[in-house]
Scaffold this motif. Sequence first.
Motif, PDB file in Angstrom:
ATOM      1  N   ALA A 107       0.828  -1.210   0.000  1.00  0.00           N
ATOM      2  CA  ALA A 107       0.000   0.000   0.000  1.00  0.00           C
ATOM      3  C   ALA A 107       0.863   1.261   0.000  1.00  0.00           C
ATOM      4  O   ALA A 107       0.583   2.229  -0.722  1.00  0.00           O
ATOM      5  CB  ALA A 107      -0.922  -0.007   1.217  1.00  0.00           C
ATOM      6  N   VAL A 108       1.943   1.264   0.791  1.00  0.00           N
ATOM      7  CA  VAL A 108       2.843   2.425   0.847  1.00  0.00           C
ATOM      8  C   VAL A 108       3.517   2.652  -0.502  1.00  0.00           C
ATOM      9  O   VAL A 108       3.601   3.786  -1.004  1.00  0.00           O
ATOM     10  CB  VAL A 108       3.900   2.235   1.949  1.00  0.00           C
ATOM     11  N   VAL A 109       3.988   1.575  -1.112  1.00  0.00           N
ATOM     12  CA  VAL A 109       4.647   1.687  -2.417  1.00  0.00           C
ATOM     13  C   VAL A 109       3.675   2.194  -3.473  1.00  0.00           C
ATOM     14  O   VAL A 109       4.033   3.009  -4.334  1.00  0.00           O
ATOM     15  CB  VAL A 109       5.238   0.323  -2.834  1.00  0.00           C
ATOM     16  N   ALA A 110       2.420   1.733  -3.407  1.00  0.00           N
ATOM     17  CA  ALA A 110       1.417   2.185  -4.378  1.00  0.00           C
ATOM     18  C   ALA A 110       1.201   3.695  -4.282  1.00  0.00           C
ATOM     19  O   ALA A 110       1.111   4.395  -5.308  1.00  0.00           O
ATOM     20  CB  ALA A 110       0.104   1.447  -4.153  1.00  0.00           C
ATOM     21  N   VAL A 111       1.131   4.203  -3.055  1.00  0.00           N
ATOM     22  CA  VAL A 111       0.955   5.650  -2.866  1.00  0.00           C
ATOM     23  C   VAL A 111       2.146   6.408  -3.434  1.00  0.00           C
ATOM     24  O   VAL A 111       1.999   7.412  -4.152  1.00  0.00           O
ATOM     25  CB  VAL A 111       0.773   5.978  -1.370  1.00  0.00           C
ATOM     26  N   GLN A 112       3.356   5.942  -3.152  1.00  0.00           N
ATOM     27  CA  GLN A 112       4.556   6.601  -3.663  1.00  0.00           C
ATOM     28  C   GLN A 112       4.625   6.525  -5.185  1.00  0.00           C
ATOM     29  O   GLN A 112       5.075   7.471  -5.852  1.00  0.00           O
ATOM     30  CB  GLN A 112       5.805   5.950  -3.059  1.00  0.00           C
ATOM     31  N   ALA A 113       4.174   5.402  -5.749  1.00  0.00           N
ATOM     32  CA  ALA A 113       4.200   5.244  -7.196  1.00  0.00           C
ATOM     33  C   ALA A 113       3.243   6.221  -7.884  1.00  0.00           C
ATOM     34  O   ALA A 113       3.558   6.773  -8.947  1.00  0.00           O
ATOM     35  CB  ALA A 113       3.848   3.802  -7.565  1.00  0.00           C
ATOM     36  N   VAL A 114       2.069   6.422  -7.290  1.00  0.00           N
ATOM     37  CA  VAL A 114       1.116   7.380  -7.861  1.00  0.00           C
ATOM     38  C   VAL A 114       1.720   8.784  -7.847  1.00  0.00           C
ATOM     39  O   VAL A 114       1.600   9.540  -8.831  1.00  0.00           O
ATOM     40  CB  VAL A 114      -0.211   7.340  -7.075  1.00  0.00           C
ATOM     41  N   ARG A 115       2.386   9.133  -6.771  1.00  0.00           N
ATOM     42  CA  ARG A 115       3.046  10.440  -6.698  1.00  0.00           C
ATOM     43  C   ARG A 115       4.122  10.558  -7.773  1.00  0.00           C
ATOM     44  O   ARG A 115       4.283  11.608  -8.410  1.00  0.00           O
ATOM     45  CB  ARG A 115       3.662  10.642  -5.312  1.00  0.00           C
ATOM     46  N   ALA A 116       4.874   9.471  -7.991  1.00  0.00           N
ATOM     47  CA  ALA A 116       5.932   9.495  -8.999  1.00  0.00           C
ATOM     48  C   ALA A 116       5.373   9.591 -10.416  1.00  0.00           C
ATOM     49  O   ALA A 116       6.023  10.125 -11.315  1.00  0.00           O
ATOM     50  CB  ALA A 116       6.805   8.251  -8.865  1.00  0.00           C
ATOM     51  N   LEU A 117       4.172   9.058 -10.624  1.00  0.00           N
ATOM     52  CA  LEU A 117       3.530   9.198 -11.939  1.00  0.00           C
ATOM     53  C   LEU A 117       3.183  10.654 -12.222  1.00  0.00           C
ATOM     54  O   LEU A 117       3.294  11.123 -13.358  1.00  0.00           O
ATOM     55  CB  LEU A 117       2.261   8.342 -11.991  1.00  0.00           C
ATOM     56  N   ILE A 118       2.768  11.346 -11.168  1.00  0.00           N
ATOM     57  CA  ILE A 118       2.374  12.749 -11.334  1.00  0.00           C
ATOM     58  C   ILE A 118       3.601  13.664 -11.404  1.00  0.00           C
ATOM     59  O   ILE A 118       3.676  14.572 -12.231  1.00  0.00           O
ATOM     60  CB  ILE A 118       1.457  13.178 -10.171  1.00  0.00           C
ATOM     61  N   TRP A 119       4.580  13.378 -10.548  1.00  0.00           N
ATOM     62  CA  TRP A 119       5.798  14.200 -10.514  1.00  0.00           C
ATOM     63  C   TRP A 119       7.022  13.291 -10.661  1.00  0.00           C
ATOM     64  O   TRP A 119       7.695  12.957  -9.681  1.00  0.00           O
ATOM     65  CB  TRP A 119       5.886  14.946  -9.181  1.00  0.00           C
ATOM     66  N   PRO A 120       7.322  12.860 -11.878  1.00  0.00           N
ATOM     67  CA  PRO A 120       8.452  11.946 -12.097  1.00  0.00           C
ATOM     68  C   PRO A 120       9.795  12.611 -11.815  1.00  0.00           C
ATOM     69  O   PRO A 120       9.954  13.818 -11.997  1.00  0.00           O
ATOM     70  CB  PRO A 120       8.320  11.577 -13.575  1.00  0.00           C
ATOM     71  N   SER A 121      10.750  11.804 -11.356  1.00  0.00           N
ATOM     72  CA  SER A 121      12.109  12.284 -11.100  1.00  0.00           C
ATOM     73  C   SER A 121      13.076  11.594 -12.054  1.00  0.00           C
ATOM     74  O   SER A 121      12.826  10.471 -12.511  1.00  0.00           O
ATOM     75  CB  SER A 121      12.511  11.970  -9.649  1.00  0.00           C
ATOM     76  N   PRO A 122      14.212  12.239 -12.353  1.00  0.00           N
ATOM     77  CA  PRO A 122      15.218  11.621 -13.238  1.00  0.00           C
ATOM     78  C   PRO A 122      15.773  10.333 -12.611  1.00  0.00           C
ATOM     79  O   PRO A 122      15.932  10.235 -11.394  1.00  0.00           O
ATOM     80  CB  PRO A 122      16.302  12.695 -13.346  1.00  0.00           C
TER      81      PRO A 122
END
Length: 311
Positions: A107-122
């Motif tokens: 569940a924690v990883v899923a939340v972080q992944a959604v954030r990364a989809l919206i604001w991707p990092s290099p």
Amino acid sequence: MTPPQDSSEHHHSHDHATGSSRPRLAIALALTSTVLIAEVITALLTGSLALLADAGHMLTDSAGLIMALVAAGLAARPATDRSTWGLRRAEVIGAALQAGMLTVVGAVVAVQAVRALIWPSPIEAHGMLIMGAIGLAANAIALVVLAGGRGASLNMRAAFLEVASDALGSVGVILAALTVALTGWHRADAVASLVITALIVPRAAALLRAAMRVLMDFTPEDLDLAEVRRHILEVEHVEALHDLHAWTVASGMPVLTAHVVVRDECLTEGCTEEILDRLQECVAEHFPVRIEHATFQLEPVSHLAHEAQYC
């Protein structure tokens, strides 16, 4: 006349499975812990969320494998007068804790992944790719080690699922790294994390449900208690049945108890052994669950009124 009581039990050793699982768990733990340290360092250097997610799985796996190792040791301890089944249920508790941890991490990883989809990092794809390949190789070895014992208990099943989740995580890391390296699409890292989570969390939830069924003393899922009742009532001389219970002490250890009411004259004529044999055959031969621990209390019809007074 004192109401006669007869019981029949089978005593079998279940220590072999728990004992043989400990070396497998120790090897898997050594591999997982080594890769965990390497993945955390590489994730920090490359900025990969998928690699960090896989490291998170590795962390829970290491903790889960430690719990599994401790639980396997406890489950192998002999029974005593104060703990008549030993500590066999420790492996079920260990499995529940592992499944719960895996669900929370997913569940924690899923939340972080959604954030990364919206604001991707290099992401530095090459280091991520190398570490993913190393992690996959280590997980593959651990899976081979654990595969032979995964059917022995819920504890081993949970440990196998933990390592399998890491193997899937490593595959996701490799695919994400290749995608970033070839196309420059950095969101592939987050997508891989979501796919890994979607594959693992339902299996962890199913394992948690299975462990909770044992801890709550539910009837084994593949045992139809109504059918057991019907078969017992069909045994010759049996008049009634009450206090029929079935539960699972630990993996592979279903237990059944029942009070069986028989004709008064049958007890005085000494045919209790025949009835007990028939009851044991009924449980052993007609049901999908192999119930090695079955206890029957035989009671005369005249005892029913007395039993109501003491209950």
